[in-house]
Scaffold this motif. Structure first.
Motif, mmCIF file in Angstrom:
data_model
loop_
_atom_site.group_PDB
_atom_site.id
_atom_site.type_symbol
_atom_site.label_atom_id
_atom_site.label_comp_id
_atom_site.label_asym_id
_atom_site.label_seq_id
_atom_site.Cartn_x
_atom_site.Cartn_y
_atom_site.Cartn_z
ATOM 1 N N UNK A 105 22.297 -10.750 -28.397
ATOM 2 C CA UNK A 105 20.989 -10.235 -27.965
ATOM 3 C C UNK A 105 20.332 -11.188 -26.958
ATOM 4 N N UNK A 106 19.507 -10.620 -26.090
ATOM 5 C CA UNK A 106 18.877 -11.402 -25.031
ATOM 6 C C UNK A 106 17.941 -12.465 -25.608
ATOM 7 N N UNK A 107 17.228 -12.070 -26.656
ATOM 8 C CA UNK A 107 16.103 -12.902 -27.061
ATOM 9 C C UNK A 107 16.478 -14.097 -27.918
ATOM 10 N N UNK A 108 17.672 -14.118 -28.466
ATOM 11 C CA UNK A 108 17.979 -15.211 -29.382
ATOM 12 C C UNK A 108 19.298 -15.886 -28.999
ATOM 13 N N UNK A 109 19.249 -16.752 -28.013
ATOM 14 C CA UNK A 109 20.480 -17.331 -27.488
ATOM 15 C C UNK A 109 21.214 -18.234 -28.490
ATOM 16 N N UNK A 110 20.528 -18.661 -29.538
ATOM 17 C CA UNK A 110 21.171 -19.584 -30.455
ATOM 18 C C UNK A 110 21.877 -18.884 -31.617
ATOM 19 N N UNK B 296 30.086 -2.541 -17.058
ATOM 20 C CA UNK B 296 30.335 -1.177 -17.525
ATOM 21 C C UNK B 296 30.879 -1.301 -18.943
ATOM 22 N N UNK B 297 30.330 -0.508 -19.867
ATOM 23 C CA UNK B 297 30.752 -0.651 -21.258
ATOM 24 C C UNK B 297 31.519 0.573 -21.735
ATOM 25 N N UNK B 298 32.260 0.382 -22.829
ATOM 26 C CA UNK B 298 32.996 1.505 -23.412
ATOM 27 C C UNK B 298 32.062 2.325 -24.293
ATOM 28 N N UNK B 299 32.537 3.504 -24.646
ATOM 29 C CA UNK B 299 31.757 4.386 -25.509
ATOM 30 C C UNK B 299 31.465 3.695 -26.845
ATOM 31 N N UNK B 300 32.477 3.012 -27.366
ATOM 32 C CA UNK B 300 32.308 2.370 -28.672
ATOM 33 C C UNK B 300 31.272 1.253 -28.618
ATOM 34 N N UNK C 94 28.841 1.050 -26.566
ATOM 35 C CA UNK C 94 27.548 1.703 -26.409
ATOM 36 C C UNK C 94 27.012 2.186 -27.756
ATOM 37 N N UNK C 95 27.904 2.811 -28.544
ATOM 38 C CA UNK C 95 27.473 3.348 -29.834
ATOM 39 C C UNK C 95 27.211 2.251 -30.849
ATOM 40 N N UNK C 96 28.155 1.289 -30.938
ATOM 41 C CA UNK C 96 28.081 0.349 -32.050
ATOM 42 C C UNK C 96 27.214 -0.864 -31.778
ATOM 43 N N UNK C 97 27.167 -1.315 -30.548
ATOM 44 C CA UNK C 97 26.414 -2.537 -30.298
ATOM 45 C C UNK C 97 25.133 -2.318 -29.522
ATOM 46 N N UNK C 98 25.052 -1.186 -28.822
ATOM 47 C CA UNK C 98 23.851 -0.958 -28.016
ATOM 48 C C UNK C 98 23.040 0.209 -28.549
ATOM 49 N N UNK C 99 23.368 0.638 -29.747
ATOM 50 C CA UNK C 99 22.551 1.646 -30.390
ATOM 51 C C UNK C 99 22.752 3.057 -29.885
ATOM 52 N N UNK D 93 21.855 4.468 -27.288
ATOM 53 C CA UNK D 93 20.622 5.042 -26.719
ATOM 54 C C UNK D 93 20.871 5.611 -25.340
ATOM 55 N N UNK D 94 20.166 6.690 -25.034
ATOM 56 C CA UNK D 94 20.390 7.350 -23.753
ATOM 57 C C UNK D 94 19.765 6.568 -22.600
ATOM 58 N N UNK D 95 18.901 5.607 -22.907
ATOM 59 C CA UNK D 95 18.289 4.834 -21.810
ATOM 60 C C UNK D 95 18.970 3.474 -21.651
ATOM 61 N N UNK D 96 20.240 3.414 -22.006
ATOM 62 C CA UNK D 96 20.928 2.125 -21.997
ATOM 63 C C UNK D 96 21.186 1.637 -20.569
ATOM 64 N N UNK D 97 21.249 2.560 -19.616
ATOM 65 C CA UNK D 97 21.514 2.149 -18.244
ATOM 66 C C UNK D 97 20.352 1.306 -17.733
ATOM 67 N N UNK D 98 20.668 0.117 -17.269
ATOM 68 C CA UNK D 98 19.631 -0.779 -16.786
ATOM 69 C C UNK D 98 19.221 -1.806 -17.830
ATOM 70 N N UNK D 99 19.694 -1.626 -19.067
ATOM 71 C CA UNK D 99 19.359 -2.590 -20.106
ATOM 72 C C UNK D 99 20.162 -3.871 -19.892
#
Lengths: 112, 920
Positions: free
Chosen positions: B196-201, B255-259, B261-266, B268-274
């Protein structure tokens, strides 16, 4: 085959119908064969025999009203015709002729 | 089984029954049934009633117009032997024959069940295996025009021609030279930690991905379901790399795979640009690939994301880490591309002999590296299943034929009564048809189950297995083959009986010499096939045992492994051979010290790549003062900590392993394996004086890195259980000569044979090295077993085949001997009546069985030997003359022959002479 010759099952079926009088239909005929003749029967064979006897004119049949107890299906009642009685009589006579004089050998358990 | 509602239940089956009975009798018969046993509310009793009704209807119908078979059986019985009306419609005849065929089968349950099972098993095996072969080997890849996609390798003669990665400079030259006939692109393996972006440690998970050049993804012709692919004009790529782009705070794209996108990025349909963190660097998600997309099909098969690849200002010529792919231009051929690249590579080799001598270029279809490993074993399985199918067909033929002969007495009577041959033929045909159809349905159901089971067993080791489905074409082919074989062998001879003259048939006890012969041949063929399968299974089983039981050179019990990657920004600069490079040794040492202090841990170490775990680095080694400049030895490179040898229980043959005193500022030391020692110093190896010698890397120039050999360990299996151990060299992490050694696998041996808890371990490591990317902890045993899983699956399948084949051969032999004994009753009766002792009569049958079995055994063995050379390729350290296998098979087949013959022989010996001689 002679019109009046009866196979064994047909013979018994006719006798059953005769014994049952007015109330002769499938269920009771089967029961009569089992109880009185002590003959476990092939159910299908009995129906087929009834049909054949009907076709040969030795039996007469009539469809009754459907009843709920039978899931809405009708009973078919059978009665013996004059020809049927005649066939039974001649069959019995034939058997009696063949049986004459055989009591003692049979009684002592003769030839297989 | 779920049934529809009460009303619907009555309708369907009872309607069928009523239709069979006809309007005249339906009410009477069905009403009587209903009256005698009114349906309780339970579904089961209602179903039972409906089935009874259907069966009764069929029986009545059958007796109303009996086929000649039934007529013959019941002459003088309850029914008039009434022939079917002469002018009856064809459909009525067909219907009657079908019903009678069904009844005949029902009345001979053992025969019917055996025949059905025979067909079912044959079809199950064929359909399942052929589907796998089709789905894995033959099915084209899931890209646009996959036949145009190629993989390009740098080859080196290293015993076998290896398919190696290529260097960036080579790639660019190839690309420039082949622009008119193909598009080239490249990729390199990348396993970033995703977090995740917010917790680099926080601890991050390692995810497999690729860094790809422009156009690789678009070359495949698959559109993303969200967003877009990389484009050359955008900011992600520059035509020449600029130093600014190496600044790690720059935004990157991915560019990410479908899996993912589903498993690690939730999902979500607004994932582009995240934004996501990959290896501590921010990346922007610009596209999501479809669910079915998987690239590449070999090498990094679980790649889940793709990011841009920077080739750098001065791409290296000698460092080979790129996998190259190509799409042929329309009209271009694979060989044309191969020739073009070979020409270019030739020029390169002339210009750069030091890195390119002995190398070449190879172009293969993209599918090839993926399936070539599976091809031989799968074809072997396919052969096995076809053998089984043939075996099933011959058994079925035997059953059909035997039944036909048994019936010839009845046939004679029927013919005498005037039954038409056509109707008799129809009857036999329908029987066979019902068996085939029933068997096909059962077989298909079995095949679905078998396929699922196979997929769960071997999905890891057989590529594309998970996507295999049973195609209708496979199903049709199997059934058609079965039908043709079975009916041709069994049906037509049975048919022949119908056309024999009535006299011959009526002779009953007279024998059919030709029938006898064909019967014998059928069973002998079955036994031959069984022998073949047993031998196959025996060899493969032996091979597997040898493979599984071999000495690995290290101990696999009670060892836990954990792969980790230290993110770039966490490394300390601490002197290595090339200045400016970074070294994870201090982190590792720190971690290992902490782990060693845990009570559950007995010893800890780390290595760059675990043996058998797939990845390998190679380099060239020379013996200083001994080797000629071109006398290098290709060597596997390992980097290890001192504790590693303890954890893995490596066998030290001379000298010592690394110690904490081997530091970055002390003398350069290495430990080598026996194979390398023997390759570099053959004479000293024999004398045992290799320790203390000096090794040079890459070349024999004065400035090439050197190190002293301080120890020799016994050979360790490095990759693929089947390959012999190759030369290997170990460097200490503290003297890490390779700047890219930023990942390692930690290995721990638990105390008292226990295993360290996975969660505890992962937490511990994350605390010790904040932001580290962790793989999944695995026991070494599990990893090794995984390597063996496809061999295991293969062996099990073959054993299964062999077992089924044995069963069928035995029952085949049984059936046919029983029949022969029945045929020879008069002869036996005569012998016994004339005073022959019973065992002698038994021996007559036994002898027949053994003779047939022996014939089959010889043919089967000969066939197996004929397949010899091909078989050898799939066996490991197993020759075709293994006495254990041959002995075992011989014993088994003998046992089968005896088992099949025993009961018929016994029954023959107990023939009653009187009734045998009197019998018709």
């Amino acid at each position: 085959m002679n019109k009046d010759t009866l196979a064994q099952l047909e013979h018994l079926v006719l006798l059953s119908v005769l014994r049952l009088g007015k109330a002769a239909y499938g269920v009771l005929i089967l029961k009569e064969l089992a109880d009185t003749a002590h003959r476990p029967t092939n159910r299908a064979a009995v129906y087929v025999a009834l049909r054949r006897l009907d076709e040969r004119g030795l039996l007469r049949s009539k469809l009754a009203e459907p009843t709920a107890r039978r899931g809405g299906r009708a009973k078919r009642f059978y009665s013996v015709t004059a020809d049927g009685i005649e066939a039974l009589r001649s069959q019995q006579a034939m058997l009696q002729r063949m049986w004459a004089g055989l009591e003692s050998p049979l009684g002592s358990g003769g030839m297989p | 089984m779920s049934r529809p509602s009460k009303e619907a239940d009555r309708s369907l089956l009872l309607r069928i029954a009523a239709a069979i009975l006809g309007p005249e009798m339906a009410d009477e018969v069905l009403g009587d049934l209903y009256q005698e046993a009114p349906p309780a509310s339970s579904r089961r009793s209602r179903l039972a009633l409906s089935l009874r009704a259907v069966h009764l209807a069929i029986a009545i119908r059958a007796q109303r117009s009996p086929a000649p078979v039934e007529a013959a059986q019941t002459v003088g019985g309850d029914q008039h032997s009434q022939r079917a009306p002469k002018g009856s419609q064809t459909w009525a005849v067909i219907g009657q024959e079908l019903i009678h065929a069904w009844l005949r089968l029902v009345r001979a349950p053992a025969y019917s069940a055996l025949s059905l099972l025979t067909v079912a098993i044959g079809i199950c095996g064929a359909v399942a295996i052929l589907s796998v072969v089709n789905g894995v080997l033959l099915r084209p890849l899931n890209f646009d025009a996959p036949e145009e996609l190629m993989a390009v390798f740098t080859t080196e003669r290293d015993g076998n021609e290896l398919r190696n990665p290529s260097s960036p400079a080579d790639f660019l030259d190839w690309k420039r030279a082949s622009g008119d006939i193909a598009t080239l692109a490249a990729a390199t393996y990348w396993a970033p930690g995703i977090g995740p972006i917010d917790n680099p440690d926080s601890s991050v998970e390692k995810i497999v991905g690729l860094r790809v050049t422009v156009g690789l993804l678009s070359m495949l012709g698959v559109e993303p379901i969200l967003g877009r692919l990389f484009s050359p004009l955008s900011q992600e790529f520059s035509s020449t790399a600029e130093p600014a782009l190496h600044d790690r705070t720059d935004t990157r794209s991915a560019v990410v795979s479908w899996h993912t996108w589903q498993n690690r990025l939730g999902g979500r349909s607004d994932v582009i640009g995240k934004e996501i963190m990959l290896d501590g660097t921010r990346h922007v998600v610009i596209g999501v690939m479809p669910k079915s997309f998987a690239f590449p099909p070999f090498w990094a098969t679980d790649a889940e994301l793709w990011a841009p690849l920077e080739l750098g200002v001065d791409p290296t010529r000698g460092g080979r880490f790129l996998r190259v792919f190509a799409r042929l231009a329309s009209g271009a051929s694979m060989s044309a591309l191969g020739e073009r690249l070979a020409t270019v590579h030739q020029d390169i080799s002339v210009e750069h002999p030091e890195t390119h001598t002995g190398t070449g270029v190879a172009v293969e279809r993209l599918k090839e590296p993926m399936v070539s490993g599976s091809r031989a074993p799968l074809l072997m399985l396919a052969t096995g299943s076809l053998i089984l199918l043939a075996l099933m067909a011959t058994n079925l033929a035997g059953l059909l034929f035997t039944k036909g002969i048994e019936r010839r007495g009845m046939l004679a009577t029927q013919l005498a009564l005037g039954a038409s041959r056509r109707r008799l033929t129809l009857g036999i045909m329908f029987e066979s048809l019902i068996l085939m159809i029933g068997g096909a349905i059962a077989g298909t159901a079995l095949a679905l189950v078998a396929l699922k089971a196979f997929q769960s067993l071997a999905a890891d080791s057989v590529p594309r297995l998970a996507g295999v489905v049973i195609e209708p074409s496979t199903w049709l082919i199997s059934i058609a083959t079965m039908a043709l074989l079975g009916l041709a062998i069994g049906f037509f001879p049975g048919l022949r009986l119908v056309f024999e003259s009535e006299n011959r048939l009526a002779q009953g006890a007279a024998r059919f010499p030709r029938a006898e012969r064909s019967r014998r041949l059928i069973v002998a063929a079955e036994i031959a096939l069984t022998t073949g399968l047993l031998l196959l299974a025996g060899f493969v089983g032996q091979s597997f045992q040898r493979l599984a039981g071999q000495d690995l050179g290290f101990e696999i019990n009670h060892v836990t492994t954990l792969g980790l990657d230290v993110p770039d920004d966490r490394l300390d600069a601490a002197g290595s051979m090339v200045e400016g490079d970074q070294n994870i040794a201090p982190q590792l040492d720190h971690l290992i010290d902490e782990l060693a202090a845990l009570p559950a841990v007995s010893s800890v170490g780390a290595i760059n790549h675990l043996p058998l775990a797939g990845d390998l680095w190679r380099g060239k080694m020379f013996a200083v003062g001994f080797s000629a400049p071109d006398d290098d030895v290709r060597t596997t490179l390992r980097v290890a900590t001192p504790g590693y040898a303890d954890v893995m229980a490596l066998r030290l043959l001379a000298g010592r392993f690394f110690e904490p005193s081997d530091r970055s500022d002390s003398e350069r030391v290495v430990v080598i394996n026996r194979a390398l020692a023997e390759a570099l110093w053959p004479k000293r190896s024999r004398e045992g004086t290799v320790v203390g010698s000096m090794i040079a890397q890459d070349n024999l120039d004065d400035d090439s890195p050197r190190a002293k050999v301080i120890g020799i360990i016994d050979n360790v299996k490095q990759s693929l259980l089947e390959e012999p151990a190759a030369p290997e060299i170990y460097f200490p992490f503290s003297q890490n000569p390779y700047s890219f050694a930023r990942s390692a696998t930690v290995v721990l041996r638990g105390n008292q044979g226990g295993v360290v808890d996975a969660t505890v371990l992962m937490e511990f490591v994350t605390k010790a090295i904040p932001g580290v990317a962790l793989g999944k902890p695995q026991s070494l045993q599990h990893i090794v077993a995984g390597d063996l899983s496809d061999e295991r699956a293969r062996t099990l399948v073959l054993l299964l085949f062999a077992a089924v084949a044995s069963l069928l051969a035995t029952t085949g032999l049984f059936g046919v001997l029983a029949f022969s004994a029945a045929q020879r009753r008069r002869e036996f009766g005569l012998r016994l009546a004339l005073g022959s002792p019973r065992p002698e009569v038994a021996w007559l049958i036994l002898r027949e069985g053994v003779a047939v079995a022996a014939g089959g055994l010889i043919v089967g063995a000969a066939a197996a030997l004929a397949l010899g050379s091909w078989l050898q390729t799939v066996l490991y350290e197993t020759s075709l003359s293994e006495p254990a296998v041959w002995g075992g098979v011989l014993l088994t087949v003998t046992a089968l022959a005896i088992a099949g013959s025993l009961i018929p022989a016994y029954r023959a010996s107990r023939t009653d002479p009187t009734s045998a001689l009197n019998r018709y």
